[in-house]
Design a protein around this motif. Structure first.
Motif, PDB file in Angstrom:
ATOM      1  N   GLU A  40       0.877  -1.153   0.047  1.00  0.00           N
ATOM      2  CA  GLU A  40       0.189  -0.183   0.016  1.00  0.00           C
ATOM      3  C   GLU A  40       0.846   1.271  -0.010  1.00  0.00           C
ATOM      4  O   GLU A  40       0.546   2.314  -0.614  1.00  0.00           O
ATOM      5  CB  GLU A  40      -0.647   0.012   1.161  1.00  0.00           C
ATOM      6  CG  GLU A  40      -1.960  -1.006   1.188  1.00  0.00           C
ATOM      7  CD  GLU A  40      -2.900  -0.922   2.431  1.00  0.00           C
ATOM      8  OE1 GLU A  40      -2.595  -0.026   3.210  1.00  0.00           O
ATOM      9  OE2 GLU A  40      -3.373  -2.181   2.875  1.00  0.00           O
ATOM     10  N   LEU A  41       1.874   1.118   0.697  1.00  0.00           N
ATOM     11  CA  LEU A  41       2.833   2.228   0.882  1.00  0.00           C
ATOM     12  C   LEU A  41       3.656   2.558  -0.362  1.00  0.00           C
ATOM     13  O   LEU A  41       3.543   3.684  -0.791  1.00  0.00           O
ATOM     14  CB  LEU A  41       3.833   2.023   2.069  1.00  0.00           C
ATOM     15  CG  LEU A  41       4.724   3.182   2.526  1.00  0.00           C
ATOM     16  CD1 LEU A  41       3.892   4.417   3.000  1.00  0.00           C
ATOM     17  CD2 LEU A  41       5.424   2.789   3.620  1.00  0.00           C
ATOM     18  N   ALA A  42       3.839   1.581  -1.293  1.00  0.00           N
ATOM     19  CA  ALA A  42       4.536   1.973  -2.496  1.00  0.00           C
ATOM     20  C   ALA A  42       3.514   2.674  -3.267  1.00  0.00           C
ATOM     21  O   ALA A  42       4.049   3.347  -4.014  1.00  0.00           O
ATOM     22  CB  ALA A  42       5.062   0.389  -2.949  1.00  0.00           C
ATOM     23  N   GLU A  43       2.275   2.165  -3.322  1.00  0.00           N
ATOM     24  CA  GLU A  43       1.376   2.922  -4.123  1.00  0.00           C
ATOM     25  C   GLU A  43       1.161   4.358  -3.665  1.00  0.00           C
ATOM     26  O   GLU A  43       1.089   5.217  -4.597  1.00  0.00           O
ATOM     27  CB  GLU A  43      -0.022   2.281  -4.110  1.00  0.00           C
ATOM     28  CG  GLU A  43      -0.234   1.170  -4.946  1.00  0.00           C
ATOM     29  CD  GLU A  43      -1.458   0.498  -5.058  1.00  0.00           C
ATOM     30  OE1 GLU A  43      -2.503   1.356  -4.735  1.00  0.00           O
ATOM     31  OE2 GLU A  43      -1.746  -0.540  -5.134  1.00  0.00           O
ATOM     32  N   ILE A  44       1.293   4.623  -2.494  1.00  0.00           N
ATOM     33  CA  ILE A  44       1.177   6.045  -1.833  1.00  0.00           C
ATOM     34  C   ILE A  44       2.332   6.871  -2.292  1.00  0.00           C
ATOM     35  O   ILE A  44       2.129   7.940  -2.671  1.00  0.00           O
ATOM     36  CB  ILE A  44       0.835   5.827  -0.341  1.00  0.00           C
ATOM     37  CG1 ILE A  44      -0.586   5.471  -0.106  1.00  0.00           C
ATOM     38  CG2 ILE A  44       1.082   7.408   0.150  1.00  0.00           C
ATOM     39  CD1 ILE A  44      -0.653   4.976   1.465  1.00  0.00           C
ATOM     40  N   VAL A  45       3.615   6.083  -2.180  1.00  0.00           N
ATOM     41  CA  VAL A  45       4.658   6.906  -2.596  1.00  0.00           C
ATOM     42  C   VAL A  45       4.683   6.991  -3.974  1.00  0.00           C
ATOM     43  O   VAL A  45       5.134   8.399  -4.315  1.00  0.00           O
ATOM     44  CB  VAL A  45       5.879   5.880  -2.146  1.00  0.00           C
ATOM     45  CG1 VAL A  45       7.331   6.687  -2.654  1.00  0.00           C
ATOM     46  CG2 VAL A  45       6.033   5.733  -0.549  1.00  0.00           C
ATOM     47  N   GLN A  46       4.241   6.348  -4.827  1.00  0.00           N
ATOM     48  CA  GLN A  46       4.177   6.416  -6.159  1.00  0.00           C
ATOM     49  C   GLN A  46       3.184   7.606  -6.576  1.00  0.00           C
ATOM     50  O   GLN A  46       3.393   8.559  -7.481  1.00  0.00           O
ATOM     51  CB  GLN A  46       3.666   5.311  -6.944  1.00  0.00           C
ATOM     52  CG  GLN A  46       5.123   4.313  -7.110  1.00  0.00           C
ATOM     53  CD  GLN A  46       4.642   3.011  -7.865  1.00  0.00           C
ATOM     54  OE1 GLN A  46       3.691   2.420  -7.501  1.00  0.00           O
ATOM     55  NE2 GLN A  46       5.421   2.627  -8.727  1.00  0.00           N
ATOM     56  N   GLN A  47       2.260   7.828  -5.791  1.00  0.00           N
ATOM     57  CA  GLN A  47       1.215   8.909  -5.981  1.00  0.00           C
ATOM     58  C   GLN A  47       1.763  10.086  -5.638  1.00  0.00           C
ATOM     59  O   GLN A  47       1.799  11.265  -6.341  1.00  0.00           O
ATOM     60  CB  GLN A  47      -0.016   8.623  -5.425  1.00  0.00           C
ATOM     61  CG  GLN A  47      -0.858   7.650  -6.037  1.00  0.00           C
ATOM     62  CD  GLN A  47      -2.094   7.037  -5.023  1.00  0.00           C
ATOM     63  OE1 GLN A  47      -2.064   7.594  -3.756  1.00  0.00           O
ATOM     64  NE2 GLN A  47      -2.721   6.054  -5.306  1.00  0.00           N
ATOM     65  N   ARG A  48       2.468  10.090  -4.594  1.00  0.00           N
ATOM     66  CA  ARG A  48       3.105  11.241  -4.089  1.00  0.00           C
ATOM     67  C   ARG A  48       4.289  11.814  -5.137  1.00  0.00           C
ATOM     68  O   ARG A  48       4.430  13.047  -5.287  1.00  0.00           O
ATOM     69  CB  ARG A  48       3.870  11.276  -2.632  1.00  0.00           C
ATOM     70  CG  ARG A  48       2.561  11.098  -1.635  1.00  0.00           C
ATOM     71  CD  ARG A  48       1.914  12.168  -1.196  1.00  0.00           C
ATOM     72  NE  ARG A  48       1.005  12.016  -0.078  1.00  0.00           N
ATOM     73  CZ  ARG A  48      -0.069  11.376   0.034  1.00  0.00           C
ATOM     74  NH1 ARG A  48      -0.648  10.910  -0.955  1.00  0.00           N
ATOM     75  NH2 ARG A  48      -0.874  11.477   1.262  1.00  0.00           N
ATOM     76  N   ILE A  49       5.055  10.884  -5.347  1.00  0.00           N
ATOM     77  CA  ILE A  49       6.186  11.338  -6.487  1.00  0.00           C
ATOM     78  C   ILE A  49       5.481  11.759  -7.683  1.00  0.00           C
ATOM     79  O   ILE A  49       5.857  12.836  -7.987  1.00  0.00           O
ATOM     80  CB  ILE A  49       6.966   9.905  -6.751  1.00  0.00           C
ATOM     81  CG1 ILE A  49       7.759   9.404  -5.546  1.00  0.00           C
ATOM     82  CG2 ILE A  49       7.848  10.228  -7.996  1.00  0.00           C
ATOM     83  CD1 ILE A  49       8.539   8.161  -5.792  1.00  0.00           C
ATOM     84  N   ALA A  50       4.486  11.184  -8.296  1.00  0.00           N
ATOM     85  CA  ALA A  50       3.664  11.892  -9.404  1.00  0.00           C
ATOM     86  C   ALA A  50       3.256  13.134  -9.362  1.00  0.00           C
ATOM     87  O   ALA A  50       3.159  13.980  -9.978  1.00  0.00           O
ATOM     88  CB  ALA A  50       2.746  10.758  -9.768  1.00  0.00           C
ATOM     89  N   SER A  51       2.879  13.530  -8.068  1.00  0.00           N
ATOM     90  CA  SER A  51       2.444  15.070  -7.742  1.00  0.00           C
ATOM     91  C   SER A  51       3.652  16.001  -7.270  1.00  0.00           C
ATOM     92  O   SER A  51       3.207  17.075  -7.227  1.00  0.00           O
ATOM     93  CB  SER A  51       1.407  14.930  -6.758  1.00  0.00           C
ATOM     94  OG  SER A  51       2.201  14.893  -5.325  1.00  0.00           O
ATOM     95  N   LEU A  52       4.806  15.589  -7.432  1.00  0.00           N
ATOM     96  CA  LEU A  52       6.016  16.450  -7.308  1.00  0.00           C
ATOM     97  C   LEU A  52       6.087  17.384  -8.691  1.00  0.00           C
ATOM     98  O   LEU A  52       5.748  17.005  -9.569  1.00  0.00           O
ATOM     99  CB  LEU A  52       7.104  15.727  -7.086  1.00  0.00           C
ATOM    100  CG  LEU A  52       7.338  15.207  -5.825  1.00  0.00           C
ATOM    101  CD1 LEU A  52       8.910  14.029  -5.921  1.00  0.00           C
ATOM    102  CD2 LEU A  52       7.761  15.999  -4.603  1.00  0.00           C
ATOM    103  N   PRO A  53       6.772  18.645  -8.071  1.00  0.00           N
ATOM    104  CA  PRO A  53       6.948  19.287  -9.596  1.00  0.00           C
ATOM    105  C   PRO A  53       7.908  18.441 -10.364  1.00  0.00           C
ATOM    106  O   PRO A  53       8.710  17.764 -10.116  1.00  0.00           O
ATOM    107  CB  PRO A  53       7.556  20.597  -8.809  1.00  0.00           C
ATOM    108  CG  PRO A  53       7.329  20.736  -7.410  1.00  0.00           C
ATOM    109  CD  PRO A  53       6.939  19.165  -7.190  1.00  0.00           C
TER     110      PRO A  53
END
Length: 103
Positions: A40-53
Motif C-alpha cells: 500500500e505504501l509503495a502505491e502511496i509513495v508513487q502517487q506522491r512522487i507523481a504529484s511532485l513538480p
C-alpha cells in the motif's frame, strides 16, 4: 519493467551503507502485516512522487530510483549537478513531510 520503488530509495538520503538497509529490510519482512503495508505504501509513495513538480520528480526518479550518477542526471535534465542535488533534496523533504504518518 517498472523498478521496484522502495521508500528508503526515495526519501532517505542514500548515505547509509546497503548492509544497514538490508538488515532493516530483513527485520521488517518478518511481520506479515508490514508486507501488506509495504504494498500500500509503495502505491502511496508513487502517487506522491507523481504529484511532485516536474524537475523534482525527474531528479528523484533518475537519481534515487534509476540510480544514475548525478552527472548523468544533470546532463539529462540539462542543469547543473548542484541543481540536481537541490531538486532531489527538495523532493525528499516534501515526500518525508507527506509520508510522515507512514514512517
Amino acid at each position: 519493467g517498472v523498478p521496484k520503488i522502495s521508500l528508503e530509495d526515495c526519501i532517505l538520503d542514500s548515505d547509509r551503507s546497503s548492509d544497514e538497509l538490508v538488515a532493516d529490510r530483513r527485520s521488517s519482512d518478518s511481520q506479515p502485516e508490514s508486507q501488506m503495508l509495504a504494498g500500500e505504501l509503495a502505491e502511496i509513495v508513487q502517487q506522491r512522487i507523481a504529484s511532485l513538480p516536474d524537475q523534482q520528480r525527474l531528479a528523484l526518479i533518475l537519481f534515487s530510483i534509476e540510480q544514475l550518477p548525478q552527472k548523468e542526471v544533470a546532463a539529462i535534465m540539462k542543469c547543473s549537478v548542484e541543481a540536481v542535488k537541490w531538486h532531489v533534496f527538495q523532493a525528499r523533504k516534501k515526500l518525508r513531510a507527506e509520508l510522515v504518518e507512514y514512517l
